[in-house]
Design an enzyme around this catalytic site. Structure first.
Site, PDB file in Angstrom:
ATOM      1  N   LYS A  37      16.058  20.248 128.844  1.00  0.00           N
ATOM      2  CA  LYS A  37      15.556  19.025 129.214  1.00  0.00           C
ATOM      3  C   LYS A  37      15.556  19.223 130.862  1.00  0.00           C
ATOM      4  O   LYS A  37      15.315  20.212 131.627  1.00  0.00           O
ATOM      5  CB  LYS A  37      17.162  18.037 129.664  1.00  0.00           C
ATOM      6  CG  LYS A  37      18.422  17.748 127.518  1.00  0.00           C
ATOM      7  CD  LYS A  37      18.924  16.671 128.219  1.00  0.00           C
ATOM      8  CE  LYS A  37      19.162  16.275 126.718  1.00  0.00           C
ATOM      9  NZ  LYS A  37      20.336  15.329 126.830  1.00  0.00           N
ATOM     10  N   ARG A  48      24.810  21.377 121.993  1.00  0.00           N
ATOM     11  CA  ARG A  48      24.079  20.698 120.727  1.00  0.00           C
ATOM     12  C   ARG A  48      22.250  21.833 121.241  1.00  0.00           C
ATOM     13  O   ARG A  48      22.301  20.959 122.733  1.00  0.00           O
ATOM     14  CB  ARG A  48      23.981  18.602 121.378  1.00  0.00           C
ATOM     15  CG  ARG A  48      23.045  18.220 120.628  1.00  0.00           C
ATOM     16  CD  ARG A  48      23.217  16.955 120.824  1.00  0.00           C
ATOM     17  NE  ARG A  48      22.586  16.394 119.928  1.00  0.00           N
ATOM     18  CZ  ARG A  48      20.512  15.740 120.437  1.00  0.00           C
ATOM     19  NH1 ARG A  48      20.268  15.860 121.835  1.00  0.00           N
ATOM     20  NH2 ARG A  48      20.339  15.081 119.811  1.00  0.00           N
TER      21      ARG A  48
END
Length: 273
Positions: free
Chosen positions: A221, A255
């Site tokens: 991210k 995740r």
């Protein structure tokens, strides 16, 4: 720290890995995309072989600034993939990543075992009712705004406190409907600046009231790529570092896009414990 998936009690006191499988043309990390049934099956097979405990399937990108697709298109993308994976790998625990109640319902009927909702029920008034009717574990994520607006100058007086207050309210709503298998996701990158993301990770052990399992999704991210000024393709090392810190701070599910590397993090962390 146990959830009931299709009659099986999954112990989340031992960290688990959730692999990301996006049935989309525009999710932010190209390596997560499986746009055909064959390519999705191959990605699922690889993640299962590498040790994924769950596979999270999404049919619509929720990256910052992403555009919505129709409900019908989202269903058309995810249902054949869910059915195909379960036909070839029937023991797979699939999570459906959606904020639409109808998509969630059809996915669970097709065999999904968990509902993963980035909106905490805020984008579909029927969502919590549907989760209760489907009677599956629910991932409750914090997001400020929508995918289209969430990164437009998000502000918090105290990001950790505000997220806990948000969770407390939502948990009460869910429990009133009889929903008890709740997993909390602080929503890294969803309505948070880079600095707010790191503050949240630093205080992760304060999230969830020591009662609810935590899911952490930091894989590749912008809190990595913007901070280090690198591309998503170069962000595996940073992801591994943050996943390690997340486990130390109490994460129960990671995740990730890269299952093998995350599994190695978990195994080394367990050895130290």
């Amino acid at each position: 720290m146990r959830i009931n998936c299709k009659g099986n009690l999954i112990d989340l006191s031992k960290p688990k890995i959730m692999g990301i499988l996006n049935v989309t043309p525009d999710s932010f990390f190209e390596g997560s995309r499986g746009q055909t049934i064959d390519s999705a099956l191959e990605k699922a097979r690889k993640m299962i072989e590498e040790g994924a405990d769950f596979i999270d399937i999404g049919g619509m990108s929720t990256r910052p600034g992403s555009e919505e697709i129709s409900e019908e298109e989202e269903i058309k993308r995810v249902l054949p993939v869910i059915q195909s994976i379960l036909q070839e790998f029937p023991e797979t625990l699939i999570s459906i990543d959606t904020y639409r109640a109808k998509v969630a319902e059809k996915a669970v009927v097709a065999g999904a075992a968990i509902i993963n909702d980035i909106s905490a029920g805020n984008l579909d008034e029927n969502f919590f009712k549907t989760v209760a009717e489907m009677n599956v574990p629910y991932i409750l994520m914090h997001m400020k705004g929508t995918p289209q607006t969430m990164q437009k100058n998000p502000h918090y007086e105290n990001v950790t406190l505000e997220i806990n207050q948000f969770f407390a309210q939502k948990i009460n709503e869910l429990r009133e409907l009889g929903i008890n298998d709740i997993i909390l996701d602080p929503g890294f990158g969803f309505g948070k600046t880079v600095e707010q993301n790191y503050e949240l990770l630093k205080n992760l052990n304060l999230i969830g009231f020591d009662e609810f399992p935590l899911l952490v999704g930091v894989s590749r991210k912008s809190m990595i790529t913007k901070f280090l000024n690198i591309h998503q393709n170069e962000a595996l090392n940073g992801t591994t570092v943050l996943n390690t810190l997340a486990l130390q701070k109490g994460a129960n599910i990671l995740r990730v896009h890269d299952v093998k590397e995350a599994k190695e993090v978990v195994e080394i962390w367990k050895k130290i414990q």
